[in-house]
Design a protein around this motif. Structure first.
Motif, PDB file in Angstrom:
ATOM      1  N   VAL A   1       0.857  -1.190   0.000  1.00 28.30           N
ATOM      2  CA  VAL A   1       0.000   0.000   0.000  1.00 28.30           C
ATOM      3  C   VAL A   1       0.893   1.239   0.000  1.00 28.30           C
ATOM      4  CG1 VAL A   1      -1.781   1.267   1.237  1.00 28.30           C
ATOM      5  CG2 VAL A   1      -1.794  -1.234   1.251  1.00 28.30           C
ATOM      6  N   GLU A   2       0.797   2.028  -1.062  1.00 22.85           N
ATOM      7  CA  GLU A   2       1.717   3.157  -1.219  1.00 22.85           C
ATOM      8  C   GLU A   2       1.036   4.511  -1.227  1.00 22.85           C
ATOM      9  OE1 GLU A   2       4.182   2.458  -4.600  1.00 22.85           O
ATOM     10  OE2 GLU A   2       5.258   0.791  -3.643  1.00 22.85           O
ATOM     11  N   THR A   3      -0.298   4.555  -1.285  1.00 26.66           N
ATOM     12  CA  THR A   3      -0.997   5.843  -1.305  1.00 26.66           C
ATOM     13  C   THR A   3      -2.195   5.811  -0.363  1.00 26.66           C
ATOM     14  OG1 THR A   3      -2.550   5.298  -3.084  1.00 26.66           O
ATOM     15  CG2 THR A   3      -0.372   6.102  -3.747  1.00 26.66           C
ATOM     16  N   ALA A   4      -2.597   7.009   0.050  1.00 24.38           N
ATOM     17  CA  ALA A   4      -3.779   7.132   0.905  1.00 24.38           C
ATOM     18  C   ALA A   4      -5.027   6.674   0.165  1.00 24.38           C
ATOM     19  CB  ALA A   4      -3.937   8.591   1.349  1.00 24.38           C
ATOM     20  N   GLU A   5      -5.063   6.917  -1.161  1.00 24.12           N
ATOM     21  CA  GLU A   5      -6.224   6.526  -1.955  1.00 24.12           C
ATOM     22  C   GLU A   5      -6.375   5.000  -1.988  1.00 24.12           C
ATOM     23  OE1 GLU A   5      -5.085  10.475  -2.550  1.00 24.12           O
ATOM     24  OE2 GLU A   5      -3.876   8.705  -3.013  1.00 24.12           O
ATOM     25  N   GLN A   6      -5.265   4.310  -2.152  1.00 18.02           N
ATOM     26  CA  GLN A   6      -5.317   2.846  -2.129  1.00 18.02           C
ATOM     27  C   GLN A   6      -5.834   2.345  -0.781  1.00 18.02           C
ATOM     28  OE1 GLN A   6      -1.246   1.857  -2.962  1.00 18.02           O
ATOM     29  NE2 GLN A   6      -1.564   1.736  -5.172  1.00 18.02           N
ATOM     30  N   MET A   7      -5.322   2.920   0.267  1.00 15.00           N
ATOM     31  CA  MET A   7      -5.688   2.460   1.605  1.00 15.00           C
ATOM     32  C   MET A   7      -7.171   2.713   1.884  1.00 15.00           C
ATOM     33  SD  MET A   7      -3.750   3.151   5.185  1.00 15.00           S
ATOM     34  CE  MET A   7      -4.368   2.470   6.735  1.00 15.00           C
ATOM     35  N   GLN A   8      -7.667   3.878   1.473  1.00 13.78           N
ATOM     36  CA  GLN A   8      -9.072   4.177   1.722  1.00 13.78           C
ATOM     37  C   GLN A   8      -9.973   3.250   0.912  1.00 13.78           C
ATOM     38  OE1 GLN A   8     -10.338   8.289   2.046  1.00 13.78           O
ATOM     39  NE2 GLN A   8     -12.187   7.865   0.837  1.00 13.78           N
ATOM     40  N   PHE A   9      -9.596   2.986  -0.348  1.00 13.25           N
ATOM     41  CA  PHE A   9     -10.407   2.102  -1.180  1.00 13.25           C
ATOM     42  C   PHE A   9     -10.430   0.689  -0.612  1.00 13.25           C
ATOM     43  CE2 PHE A   9     -10.815  -0.698  -4.983  1.00 13.25           C
ATOM     44  CZ  PHE A   9     -12.128  -0.381  -5.286  1.00 13.25           C
ATOM     45  N   LEU A  10      -9.276   0.203  -0.182  1.00 14.84           N
ATOM     46  CA  LEU A  10      -9.198  -1.136   0.413  1.00 14.84           C
ATOM     47  C   LEU A  10     -10.032  -1.214   1.697  1.00 14.84           C
ATOM     48  CD1 LEU A  10      -5.398  -1.728  -0.155  1.00 14.84           C
ATOM     49  CD2 LEU A  10      -7.238  -3.067  -1.201  1.00 14.84           C
ATOM     50  N   THR A  11     -10.053  -0.104   2.425  1.00 13.99           N
ATOM     51  CA  THR A  11     -10.854  -0.073   3.652  1.00 13.99           C
ATOM     52  C   THR A  11     -12.339  -0.170   3.333  1.00 13.99           C
ATOM     53  OG1 THR A  11      -9.174   1.289   4.760  1.00 13.99           O
ATOM     54  CG2 THR A  11     -11.370   1.262   5.733  1.00 13.99           C
ATOM     55  N   THR A  12     -12.772   0.511   2.268  1.00 18.32           N
ATOM     56  CA  THR A  12     -14.185   0.443   1.883  1.00 18.32           C
ATOM     57  C   THR A  12     -14.585  -0.966   1.437  1.00 18.32           C
ATOM     58  OG1 THR A  12     -13.751   1.075  -0.423  1.00 18.32           O
ATOM     59  CG2 THR A  12     -14.167   2.857   1.158  1.00 18.32           C
ATOM     60  N   LEU A  13     -13.603  -1.739   0.964  1.00 19.81           N
ATOM     61  CA  LEU A  13     -13.876  -3.113   0.547  1.00 19.81           C
ATOM     62  C   LEU A  13     -13.948  -4.068   1.732  1.00 19.81           C
ATOM     63  CD1 LEU A  13     -11.651  -3.582  -2.641  1.00 19.81           C
ATOM     64  CD2 LEU A  13     -14.061  -2.932  -2.509  1.00 19.81           C
ATOM     65  N   GLY A  14     -13.525  -3.573   2.902  1.00 18.51           N
ATOM     66  CA  GLY A  14     -13.579  -4.416   4.093  1.00 18.51           C
ATOM     67  C   GLY A  14     -12.233  -4.903   4.575  1.00 18.51           C
ATOM     68  N   ASN A  15     -11.149  -4.450   3.920  1.00 17.97           N
ATOM     69  CA  ASN A  15      -9.813  -4.854   4.394  1.00 17.97           C
ATOM     70  C   ASN A  15      -9.462  -4.045   5.639  1.00 17.97           C
ATOM     71  OD1 ASN A  15      -7.301  -6.460   3.590  1.00 17.97           O
ATOM     72  ND2 ASN A  15      -6.477  -4.429   4.037  1.00 17.97           N
ATOM     73  N   SER A  16      -8.805  -4.696   6.609  1.00 15.23           N
ATOM     74  CA  SER A  16      -8.570  -4.012   7.887  1.00 15.23           C
ATOM     75  C   SER A  16      -7.112  -3.989   8.325  1.00 15.23           C
ATOM     76  CB  SER A  16      -9.403  -4.687   8.991  1.00 15.23           C
ATOM     77  OG  SER A  16      -9.081  -6.064   9.084  1.00 15.23           O
TER      78      SER A  16
END
Length: 377
Positions: A330-345
């Motif tokens: 995970v290299e960007t805030a956008e990636q992290m936020q999108f992954l969080t919306t998918l349910g990744n924790s």
């Protein structure tokens, strides 16, 4: 017979050993480029001829051959040196997957020299105390560190800090990976024992990568348990990471070793998930605790619909199998936020923290929200 049948009458075929032959070609022309083309074409022709099925006492047998090619244009060239160069080209062909044709060139000679020097130094690296452990945090969406992954580095006295990609594959080829793996586990458990005294780090886990050679060692289970016990650390704080490729061998033996360690509290993660081959029945049977989504899927998760679908599928599969998930790279805030919306924790990557020595690890990491005006798809 097949070799002599394919070459010209003025060419020479000789046998050097049980499965090693030399073919000396003449009249390839004066132009090096056209000579190399003709030599390469004949080598491919010979390779295809040797690959045809043999029948031995009624049983069909298939073999393959690798070819190393060196060009020369003078009778004064040293024949021993030419054979050595052809052998190095042959090694390149075998290293490239076998059943190939490879040409010798001066760059190959330099590469062989560097490889030999690296190997010589690597054999002494542990005794000289040149290996180092770096740690990369694994954190939740709030920035709380859940644990770290231990990553080995080589502090070479001349070349400086050598990344693992430059020496781990070499160590695996020559059986040096086992002593390196033992050093990594010992150093990681020693560090865990220190963190057990730290109020903010006592709950951290440490993930250690395990290679196929280590897992296949008959003493693997005993060594892991002895190392953990020697440092007095809680086994549940130790996580062993394996890859999908390691499941293609003796699955029953692999499962037995994993189950023996899991029974003592040690957890297992399947690293680089999605890049290899994993039967769903394997995932159901294996004593796994965690899947790690490979960085290649995370890289383009915002721009590639297929990658996003793969990530969704992995998360859904993990929930069905009651496994936790870590998104790697995970290299960007956008990636992290999108992954969080998918349910990744749980997340790991440069956006949170680069791999650093233990003394530079923070107690938590800062989670940066996407910049205003940017949307996450």
């Amino acid at each position: 017979f097949r070799l002599t049948h394919e070459v010209l009458h003025n060419d020479t075929v000789a046998r050097l050993g049980g499965d090693e032959f030399v073919v000396l070609l003449g009249e390839l022309g004066r132009d090096p480029e056209s000579a190399s083309v003709r030599a390469g074409d004949l080598a491919d022709k010979l390779r295809e001829s040797l690959a045809q099925t043999y029948e031995l006492q009624g049983t069909p047998v298939a073999v393959s051959a690798s070819f190393g090619v060196v060009l020369f244009n003078s009778l004064t060239d040293n024949p021993h040196e030419l054979l050595k160069q052809a052998d190095m080209a042959l090694y390149r062909a075998k290293a490239g997957g076998r059943n190939q044709v490879s040409f010798f060139d001066p760059a190959l000679q330099a590469e062989i020299n560097v490889r030999a020097e690296t190997l010589r130094d690597l054999r002494l690296a542990i005794d000289r105390d040149e290996l180092r452990l770096f740690y990369q945090p694994i954190a939740d969406a709030s920035g709380r560190i859940l644990g770290v992954e231990a990553l080995v580095r080589w502090q070479h006295p001349v070349r400086g800090l050598v990344p693992p990609i430059q020496f781990i594959p070499l160590a695996e080829q020559v059986s040096l990976i086992q002593p390196i793996g033992k050093w990594v586990l010992d150093a990681a458990c020693k560090q865990l024992a220190e963190w057990a005294k730290h109020p903010k780090r006592s709950g951290w886990t440490v993930a250690v990568n395990v290679c196929e050679r280590e897992l296949n060692d008959p003493n693997f289970v005993a060594h892991v348990l002895q190392t953990i016990e020697a440092h007095g650390v809680e086994p549940s704080r130790v996580k062993l990471e394996i890859t999908e490729g390691m499941l293609l061998g003796d699955l029953d033996a692999t499962m037995g070793k994993m189950q023996a360690l899991q029974a003592r509290g040690i957890t297992f993660a399947l690293d680089d998930f999605g890049t290899g081959y994993s039967s769903l029945s394997y995932l159901r049977k294996l004593p796994l605790d965690q899947l790690k989504i490979d960085k290649s899927f995370v890289d383009d998760v915002l721009t590639d619909a297929n990658n996003a679908s793969i990530v969704r599928t992995i998360l859904s599969l993990a929930r069905a199998l009651e496994l936790s998930v870590i998104a790697e790279g995970v290299e960007t805030a956008e990636q992290m936020q999108f992954l969080t919306t998918l349910g990744n924790s749980a997340f790991q990557g440069y956006h949170l923290c680069k791999p650093v020595p233990a003394e530079l690890l923070p107690d938590s990491v800062a989670v940066v929200a996407p910049r205003a005006g940017e949307s996450v798809h």
